[in-house]
Design a protein around this motif. Structure first.
Motif, PDB file in Angstrom:
ATOM      1  N   LEU A  60      -4.532  -0.360   7.470  1.00 49.71           N
ATOM      2  CA  LEU A  60      -5.834   0.239   6.848  1.00 49.71           C
ATOM      3  C   LEU A  60      -6.483   0.954   7.909  1.00 49.71           C
ATOM      4  O   LEU A  60      -7.269   1.857   7.292  1.00 49.71           O
ATOM      5  CB  LEU A  60      -6.703  -1.007   6.440  1.00 49.71           C
ATOM      6  CG  LEU A  60      -5.791  -1.896   5.484  1.00 49.71           C
ATOM      7  CD1 LEU A  60      -6.695  -3.249   5.236  1.00 49.71           C
ATOM      8  CD2 LEU A  60      -5.819  -1.368   4.029  1.00 49.71           C
TER       9      LEU A  60
ATOM     10  N   ALA B 217      -2.181  -3.751  -0.340  1.00 50.72           N
ATOM     11  CA  ALA B 217      -3.068  -4.762  -0.003  1.00 50.72           C
ATOM     12  C   ALA B 217      -3.377  -5.701  -1.111  1.00 50.72           C
ATOM     13  O   ALA B 217      -3.239  -7.042  -0.982  1.00 50.72           O
ATOM     14  CB  ALA B 217      -4.125  -4.374   0.560  1.00 50.72           C
TER      15      ALA B 217
ATOM     16  N   PHE C  35     -10.206  -8.578   3.485  1.00 44.98           N
ATOM     17  CA  PHE C  35     -10.045  -6.936   3.406  1.00 44.98           C
ATOM     18  C   PHE C  35     -11.077  -6.127   3.805  1.00 44.98           C
ATOM     19  O   PHE C  35     -11.157  -5.172   4.546  1.00 44.98           O
ATOM     20  CB  PHE C  35      -9.592  -6.786   2.062  1.00 44.98           C
ATOM     21  CG  PHE C  35      -9.592  -5.426   1.693  1.00 44.98           C
ATOM     22  CD1 PHE C  35      -8.367  -4.483   1.555  1.00 44.98           C
ATOM     23  CD2 PHE C  35     -10.391  -4.474   1.296  1.00 44.98           C
ATOM     24  CE1 PHE C  35      -7.962  -3.394   1.613  1.00 44.98           C
ATOM     25  CE2 PHE C  35     -10.355  -3.218   1.133  1.00 44.98           C
ATOM     26  CZ  PHE C  35      -9.110  -2.567   1.216  1.00 44.98           C
ATOM     27  N   ARG C  36     -12.374  -6.919   3.466  1.00 47.01           N
ATOM     28  CA  ARG C  36     -13.569  -6.123   4.034  1.00 47.01           C
ATOM     29  C   ARG C  36     -13.789  -6.065   5.505  1.00 47.01           C
ATOM     30  O   ARG C  36     -14.294  -5.223   6.204  1.00 47.01           O
ATOM     31  CB  ARG C  36     -14.850  -6.681   3.448  1.00 47.01           C
ATOM     32  CG  ARG C  36     -14.853  -6.591   1.716  1.00 47.01           C
ATOM     33  CD  ARG C  36     -16.173  -6.988   1.405  1.00 47.01           C
ATOM     34  NE  ARG C  36     -16.756  -8.105   1.710  1.00 47.01           N
ATOM     35  CZ  ARG C  36     -16.429  -9.267   0.930  1.00 47.01           C
ATOM     36  NH1 ARG C  36     -15.774  -9.238  -0.272  1.00 47.01           N
ATOM     37  NH2 ARG C  36     -16.962 -10.431   1.291  1.00 47.01           N
TER      38      ARG C  36
ATOM     39  N   THR D  42      -9.424  -5.478  -4.180  1.00 47.35           N
ATOM     40  CA  THR D  42      -9.407  -5.685  -2.701  1.00 47.35           C
ATOM     41  C   THR D  42     -10.792  -5.774  -2.159  1.00 47.35           C
ATOM     42  O   THR D  42     -10.835  -6.508  -1.118  1.00 47.35           O
ATOM     43  CB  THR D  42      -8.636  -4.155  -2.148  1.00 47.35           C
ATOM     44  OG1 THR D  42      -9.469  -3.116  -2.752  1.00 47.35           O
ATOM     45  CG2 THR D  42      -7.329  -4.183  -2.431  1.00 47.35           C
TER      46      THR D  42
ATOM     47  N   TRP E 112      -1.933  -5.293   8.768  1.00 48.47           N
ATOM     48  CA  TRP E 112      -2.837  -4.917   7.913  1.00 48.47           C
ATOM     49  C   TRP E 112      -3.708  -3.996   8.542  1.00 48.47           C
ATOM     50  O   TRP E 112      -4.281  -3.099   7.981  1.00 48.47           O
ATOM     51  CB  TRP E 112      -3.393  -6.182   7.355  1.00 48.47           C
ATOM     52  CG  TRP E 112      -2.930  -7.047   6.231  1.00 48.47           C
ATOM     53  CD1 TRP E 112      -2.621  -8.331   6.499  1.00 48.47           C
ATOM     54  CD2 TRP E 112      -2.292  -6.607   5.252  1.00 48.47           C
ATOM     55  NE1 TRP E 112      -1.814  -8.637   5.297  1.00 48.47           N
ATOM     56  CE2 TRP E 112      -1.526  -7.735   4.394  1.00 48.47           C
ATOM     57  CE3 TRP E 112      -1.925  -5.377   4.451  1.00 48.47           C
ATOM     58  CZ2 TRP E 112      -1.132  -7.582   3.201  1.00 48.47           C
ATOM     59  CZ3 TRP E 112      -1.428  -5.201   3.318  1.00 48.47           C
ATOM     60  CH2 TRP E 112      -0.904  -6.350   2.788  1.00 48.47           C
TER      61      TRP E 112
ATOM     62  N   ARG F 225     -12.252  -9.394  -1.637  1.00 50.52           N
ATOM     63  CA  ARG F 225     -11.678 -10.206  -0.294  1.00 50.52           C
ATOM     64  C   ARG F 225     -12.604 -10.055   0.642  1.00 50.52           C
ATOM     65  O   ARG F 225     -12.415  -9.066   1.179  1.00 50.52           O
ATOM     66  CB  ARG F 225     -10.286  -9.936  -0.241  1.00 50.52           C
ATOM     67  CG  ARG F 225      -9.340 -10.152  -1.339  1.00 50.52           C
ATOM     68  CD  ARG F 225      -8.022  -9.944  -0.987  1.00 50.52           C
ATOM     69  NE  ARG F 225      -7.462 -10.920  -0.090  1.00 50.52           N
ATOM     70  CZ  ARG F 225      -6.897 -12.092  -0.153  1.00 50.52           C
ATOM     71  NH1 ARG F 225      -6.791 -12.597  -1.237  1.00 50.52           N
ATOM     72  NH2 ARG F 225      -6.546 -12.913   0.929  1.00 50.52           N
TER      73      ARG F 225
ATOM     74  N   MET G 152      -1.550  -9.170  -0.040  1.00 43.84           N
ATOM     75  CA  MET G 152      -2.727  -9.994   0.955  1.00 43.84           C
ATOM     76  C   MET G 152      -2.709 -11.522   0.490  1.00 43.84           C
ATOM     77  O   MET G 152      -2.763 -12.290   1.225  1.00 43.84           O
ATOM     78  CB  MET G 152      -4.004  -9.134   1.171  1.00 43.84           C
ATOM     79  CG  MET G 152      -4.810  -9.554   2.203  1.00 43.84           C
ATOM     80  SD  MET G 152      -6.267  -8.301   2.420  1.00 43.84           S
ATOM     81  CE  MET G 152      -5.188  -6.990   3.375  1.00 43.84           C
TER      82      MET G 152
ATOM     83  N   TYR H 147     -10.909  -6.143   7.780  1.00 41.51           N
ATOM     84  CA  TYR H 147     -10.158  -5.270   8.206  1.00 41.51           C
ATOM     85  C   TYR H 147     -10.883  -3.900   8.125  1.00 41.51           C
ATOM     86  O   TYR H 147     -10.789  -3.011   9.012  1.00 41.51           O
ATOM     87  CB  TYR H 147      -8.887  -5.268   7.512  1.00 41.51           C
ATOM     88  CG  TYR H 147      -8.128  -6.784   7.613  1.00 41.51           C
ATOM     89  CD1 TYR H 147      -8.045  -7.291   8.870  1.00 41.51           C
ATOM     90  CD2 TYR H 147      -7.494  -7.060   6.664  1.00 41.51           C
ATOM     91  CE1 TYR H 147      -7.601  -8.096   9.050  1.00 41.51           C
ATOM     92  CE2 TYR H 147      -6.600  -7.968   6.709  1.00 41.51           C
ATOM     93  CZ  TYR H 147      -6.668  -9.110   7.991  1.00 41.51           C
ATOM     94  OH  TYR H 147      -5.827 -10.127   8.156  1.00 41.51           O
TER      95      TYR H 147
ATOM     96  N   LEU I 162      -3.830   0.809  -0.847  1.00 39.87           N
ATOM     97  CA  LEU I 162      -4.931  -0.203  -1.178  1.00 39.87           C
ATOM     98  C   LEU I 162      -4.071  -1.386  -2.298  1.00 39.87           C
ATOM     99  O   LEU I 162      -4.337  -2.274  -2.520  1.00 39.87           O
ATOM    100  CB  LEU I 162      -6.061   0.162  -2.028  1.00 39.87           C
ATOM    101  CG  LEU I 162      -7.014   1.072  -0.972  1.00 39.87           C
ATOM    102  CD1 LEU I 162      -8.216   1.490  -1.744  1.00 39.87           C
ATOM    103  CD2 LEU I 162      -7.128   0.406   0.337  1.00 39.87           C
TER     104      LEU I 162
END
Length: 385
Positions: free
Chosen positions: A167, A119, A240-241, A234, A163, A237, A123, A243, A116
């Motif tokens: 993840l 990221a 990110f959510r 994280t 990514w 974003r 990211m 993914y 994390l």
């Protein structure tokens, strides 16, 4: 407002301050430490080296109640559930309130929840549409039995695919590629350096990365509190959510290699109502680690835990128990706060800092320093923002 006027006001305030202010307050008796509720695993965990001590000032980050190796919960709150994790934290990511924690600032080994931080650091820098080539150095030091996405030497993959591999499958190979690409001329080490820079920016004081994947390495630590700061960065974003809530993804095949099917290993997505995503981790040194975030009725709670065992509940069962406990607390419950990331100081900050907390013996020094500063700046007087 002129410099002389501001300094004069500061001097006047000091002169009229009650005399008792100059007397150091008596040290309050420290409250007794409350032990964390502990669930005993059926098999005792192996002994691990003691982590480095934590700076006492760092223990107070987020509030004095969090400066404990024991339990910190709001006054009057029901007792937290008993878990095997040696440290944990529950926090509201929307309000920044810490709802409770056990040894929240203690250093622990992170395992794959370290991804994390990778990221959070990279990211924002990397274009998800960029296609990069995997190099032999990305795979040379990886155990084939470890968690891998399955990329091949010479294969070409988009940053977005990497990514997803990082993840969903906790790919250590994906971590190495992303760190090398994001590290620029310094390669993988540059990526790790960026992770540590991001930890400092987030004020995650107990966090230090040595590997981008979280594979064990000397001197690599984090804390339950720090992981909540990283989770806040994280999960803020949208990409990110997205993914993290992806159940299954397919990565196009390479010459001589079929397409890769990536299945999300965060099983709480379908087991826990409101789950936005989570990241598991395990090494024999770190034991089980976990970071997860769930949202209900406008409350977005993060749970972080380190040093858990696989029985009786395992890290996922312990995360569920802690989230249930957190959601049951009143919305205004608080045992501390998540600190805000560091921001660049404005040009007037040095002068404002000089004026704060001054004693009578230093007022003259302020006068000497502040006046030349105003002439150099030509724009702002001391005290203006």
């Amino acid at each position: 407002m002129t410099t002389f006027r501001v300094v004069g006001m500061a001097l006047s305030a000091l002169l009229v301050a009650p005399a008792v202010a100059a007397v150091p307050p008596a040290q309050a008796a420290a409250a007794p430490e409350v032990p964390c509720p502990r669930a005993e695993p059926p098999v005792p965990p192996p002994a691990t080296p003691a982590p480095p001590p934590v700076d006492p000032a760092h223990r107070k980050v987020g509030g004095d109640a969090l400066a404990t190796e024991g339990l910190a919960i709001p006054q009057g709150a029901p007792m937290a559930p008993a878990v095997t994790a040696t440290s944990w934290l529950v926090a509201d990511l929307n309000t920044g309130e810490v709802l409770g924690g056990c040894a929240p600032h203690d250093r622990r080994t992170p395992a794959s929840v370290q991804k994390l931080l990778l990221a959070a650091a990279l990211m924002p820098r990397l274009d998800p549409a960029q296609v990069v080539e995997v190099k032999r150095e990305d795979l040379a030091d990886l155990d084939p039995a470890s968690s891998l996405m399955g990329v091949k030497d010479g294969g070409r993959y988009s940053i977005e695919s990497l990514w997803l591999g990082l993840l969903l499958k906790s790919g250590n190979d994906a971590a190495n590629v992303l760190a090398r690409v994001g590290g620029g001329e310094r390669g993988r080490q540059g990526g790790v350096d960026a992770m540590n820079d991001e930890a400092r920016r987030l004020r995650a004081n107990q966090t230090h990365a040595v590997t981008p994947s979280g594979l064990d390495a000397p001197g690599q630590y984090t804390s339950a509190y720090d992981l909540a700061l990283i989770a806040r960065a994280t999960f803020a974003r949208e990409d990110f959510r997205r993914y993290m809530r992806t159940r299954v993804a397919e990565v196009p095949g390479q010459p001589g290699q079929p397409a890769l099917e990536l299945i999300n290993d965060n099983t709480l997505l379908d087991r826990y109502s409101g789950m936005l995503g989570g990241k598991t981790g395990f090494t024999s040194l770190a034991r089980q680690t976990y970071v997860g975030v769930a949202e209900r009725d406008g409350r977005r709670l993060a749970v972080t835990l380190l040093g858990a065992e696989n029985a009786p509940l395992g890290s996922l069962g312990e995360a569920i128990a802690l989230l249930d406990w957190g959601f049951a607390l009143p919305r205004d419950a608080s045992a501390g706060r998540l600190v805000e990331p560091e921001e660049k100081q404005s040009s007037s900050s040095p002068s404002l800092w000089l004026l704060s907390g001054l004693g009578l013996g230093t007022v003259a020094l302020v006068l000497i320093v502040a006046v030349p500063w105003r002439h150099r700046s030509g724009r702002r007087a001391v005290g203006q923002v």
